[in-house]
Write a protein that holds these residues in place. Structure first.
Motif, short mmCIF file in Angstrom:
data_model
loop_
_atom_site.label_atom_id
_atom_site.label_comp_id
_atom_site.label_asym_id
_atom_site.label_seq_id
_atom_site.Cartn_x
_atom_site.Cartn_y
_atom_site.Cartn_z
N ASP A 1 74.69 11.86 15.64
CA ASP A 1 74.40 10.94 16.71
C ASP A 1 73.14 10.35 16.96
O ASP A 1 72.80 11.09 17.63
CB ASP A 1 76.21 11.32 17.66
N HIS A 2 73.51 9.03 18.34
CA HIS A 2 71.88 8.96 18.62
C HIS A 2 71.99 8.65 20.40
O HIS A 2 71.08 8.01 20.87
CB HIS A 2 71.24 7.36 18.27
N HIS A 3 73.24 8.95 21.20
CA HIS A 3 72.89 8.75 22.02
C HIS A 3 72.88 10.36 22.56
O HIS A 3 72.50 11.37 22.54
CB HIS A 3 74.56 9.24 22.20
N PRO A 4 72.95 9.94 24.03
CA PRO A 4 72.09 11.35 24.96
C PRO A 4 73.22 12.38 24.24
O PRO A 4 74.05 11.92 24.80
CB PRO A 4 71.94 10.74 26.44
N ASN A 5 72.79 13.94 24.19
CA ASN A 5 74.49 14.58 24.18
C ASN A 5 74.92 15.30 25.03
O ASN A 5 74.63 16.68 25.57
CB ASN A 5 73.32 15.57 23.60
N ASP A 6 75.20 14.44 26.18
CA ASP A 6 76.18 15.04 26.90
C ASP A 6 76.70 15.76 26.46
O ASP A 6 77.73 16.85 27.80
CB ASP A 6 76.27 14.27 27.45
N ASP A 7 78.04 16.25 25.61
CA ASP A 7 78.94 16.50 25.70
C ASP A 7 78.40 17.11 23.04
O ASP A 7 78.92 16.28 22.45
CB ASP A 7 79.91 15.54 24.88
N ALA A 8 77.92 18.85 24.18
CA ALA A 8 77.67 18.80 22.74
C ALA A 8 78.05 19.68 21.59
O ALA A 8 78.85 21.00 21.52
CB ALA A 8 76.39 20.10 22.81
N TYR A 9 79.60 19.30 21.43
CA TYR A 9 80.32 19.53 20.39
C TYR A 9 80.06 20.08 19.31
O TYR A 9 79.13 19.10 18.24
CB TYR A 9 82.23 17.72 20.17
N GLY A 10 80.42 20.24 17.95
CA GLY A 10 80.25 20.48 16.99
C GLY A 10 79.91 21.96 16.56
O GLY A 10 79.19 22.57 17.43
N ASP A 11 80.24 21.97 15.14
CA ASP A 11 79.73 23.41 14.96
C ASP A 11 78.27 23.26 14.14
O ASP A 11 77.43 24.45 14.73
CB ASP A 11 80.03 24.11 13.68
N LEU A 12 77.62 22.15 14.16
CA LEU A 12 76.74 22.19 13.52
C LEU A 12 76.12 20.03 14.08
O LEU A 12 76.97 19.58 14.21
CB LEU A 12 76.29 21.29 11.89
N LEU A 13 75.11 20.12 14.50
CA LEU A 13 74.60 19.10 15.37
C LEU A 13 73.52 18.28 15.26
O LEU A 13 71.99 18.96 14.65
CB LEU A 13 74.69 18.65 17.15
N LEU A 14 72.82 17.18 14.80
CA LEU A 14 72.23 16.69 14.36
C LEU A 14 72.37 15.25 14.80
O LEU A 14 72.69 14.23 14.95
CB LEU A 14 72.00 15.73 12.69
N VAL A 15 71.28 15.26 16.59
CA VAL A 15 71.35 14.74 17.40
C VAL A 15 70.86 14.20 17.92
O VAL A 15 69.50 15.18 18.43
CB VAL A 15 71.88 14.84 19.56
N GLU A 16 69.07 13.10 17.87
CA GLU A 16 68.39 12.27 17.97
C GLU A 16 68.29 10.64 18.80
O GLU A 16 68.54 9.83 17.66
CB GLU A 16 67.61 12.65 16.28
N ASP A 17 68.25 11.39 19.65
CA ASP A 17 68.63 9.86 20.79
C ASP A 17 67.70 8.82 20.84
O ASP A 17 68.13 7.72 21.66
CB ASP A 17 69.44 10.42 22.41
N PHE A 18 66.11 9.14 20.54
CA PHE A 18 65.80 8.71 19.55
C PHE A 18 65.58 7.60 19.38
O PHE A 18 64.68 6.44 18.78
CB PHE A 18 63.75 9.49 19.95
N ARG A 19 66.16 8.37 18.13
CA ARG A 19 66.43 6.75 16.94
C ARG A 19 67.59 5.41 17.31
O ARG A 19 68.09 5.74 18.85
CB ARG A 19 67.71 7.55 16.20
N SER A 20 67.11 4.38 16.72
CA SER A 20 67.70 3.37 17.01
C SER A 20 69.16 3.35 16.96
O SER A 20 69.93 2.35 17.53
CB SER A 20 67.24 2.36 16.34
#
Length: 307
Positions: free
Chosen positions: A101-120
């Motif tokens: 995901d690329h949204h702010p990680n307010d709900d950090a669900y999942g066993d593995l997360l690839l969250v980059e909120d600076f991405r388009s």
């Protein structure tokens, strides 16, 4: 990224999800990842699941699949900030859950997360994932991911468009798909949507400090013969006016509550959205209002935010 690839290799059945009420990035990242994984792992069962949004079937369509009882599967959720918005509930029974995901990680669900909120966009993340891991990208995957990037950057207009975004888009543009036709389809709309645009320009309420709002009731939607999904085409309309800085579009739902689409040119509005059963990006968020009084609260907060 390496850990995610290892998990993908470990499962024979993979469900790919995205958020409800999908936009081009949700579908582009979801179906783009499906196309990439099917090309690289032809022996696996890989499905994109969820509701088929009628206005976006030109991009892709979902798989209709029934899993065997107790069948182990990996669920990958694309472009979805929080759990209540995930389409298709089978992520809850997944043996492993991955969030991309690329949204702010307010709900950090999942066993593995690839969250980059600076991405388009989530599509940019998926494309970069494939490029970095030297995975085969098909023409169809490139079309879908390019559409997702174009959709969430407003054709490379929005601030999250970086040099990396343009680099990845250029890589995808080298594949064999009709970019001009895709762009026309994404930007085209029916005459009834054009008439709604005219209504918005005529009836938009604008404050002295550059906040704006419009309320679209069920009666109005019926008058224009429009669905809630079709109103997404006009979200950016108020922003075309030079003096407007932030705006909200209140769309009444069939159950009586209001879906609130919020946008801003420079001043973050996602904290307002969080106060009203929503969230999102600093300059592009969504919320829910459950009364006319709450509509007024949001409108006042939008104005106060610009002081």
């Amino acid at each position: 990224m390496n850990q995610i690839l290892e998990k993908i290799k470990a499962y024979d059945t993979i469900l790919i999800h995205r958020h409800k009420n999908p936009d081009p990035d949700a579908l582009g990242s979801q179906a783009g990842l499906r196309a990439i994984l099917r090309a690289n792992f032809p022996d696996k069962k890989i499905y994109a699941v969820g509701f088929d949004e009628p206005t976006l079937t030109f991009l892709t369509q979902m798989d209709q699949v029934t899993l065997a009882e107790n069948e182990k599967h990996l669920s990958i959720v694309c472009d979805t900030a929080n759990r209540p918005r995930i389409d298709d509930d089978r992520w809850q029974t997944a043996d492993c859950l991955i969030k991309i995901d690329h949204h702010p990680n307010d709900d950090a669900y999942g066993d593995l997360l690839l969250v980059e909120d600076f991405r388009s966009s989530a599509s940019e993340i998926i494309a970069d994932f494939a490029l970095q891991n030297e995975l085969v990208i098909t023409d169809e995957a490139a079309r879908l991911l390019y559409a997702g990037i174009v959709g969430d950057t407003g054709r490379f207009l929005y601030p999250a468009t970086s040099a990396k975004t343009l680099y990845i888009a250029s890589k995808l543009a080298a594949y064999d798909f009709d970019r001009s036709s895709l762009g026309r389809e994404m930007s085209s709309f029916d005459m009834k949507v054009a008439r709604l645009q005219g209504y918005i320009y005529e009836n938009l309420q604008v404050s002295d400090n550059g906040a704006a709002r419009i309320v679209l009731t069920q009666a109005l939607l019926n008058q224009f013969d429009l669905t809630d999904a079709e109103t997404s085409k006009i979200v950016g309309v108020p922003g075309n006016i030079r003096t407007i800085e932030s705006w909200a579009i209140f769309v009444e739902q069939k159950d009586g509550h209001y879906r609130v689409r919020m946008r801003s040119k420079t001043r973050p509005i996602n904290e307002i959205a969080k106060l009203h059963d929503g969230g999102g990006h600093p300059l592009a968020s969504g919320a829910n209002s459950f009364s006319l009084e709450e509509n007024e609260q949001i409108w006042q907060q939008l104005q106060d935010n610009l002081k």
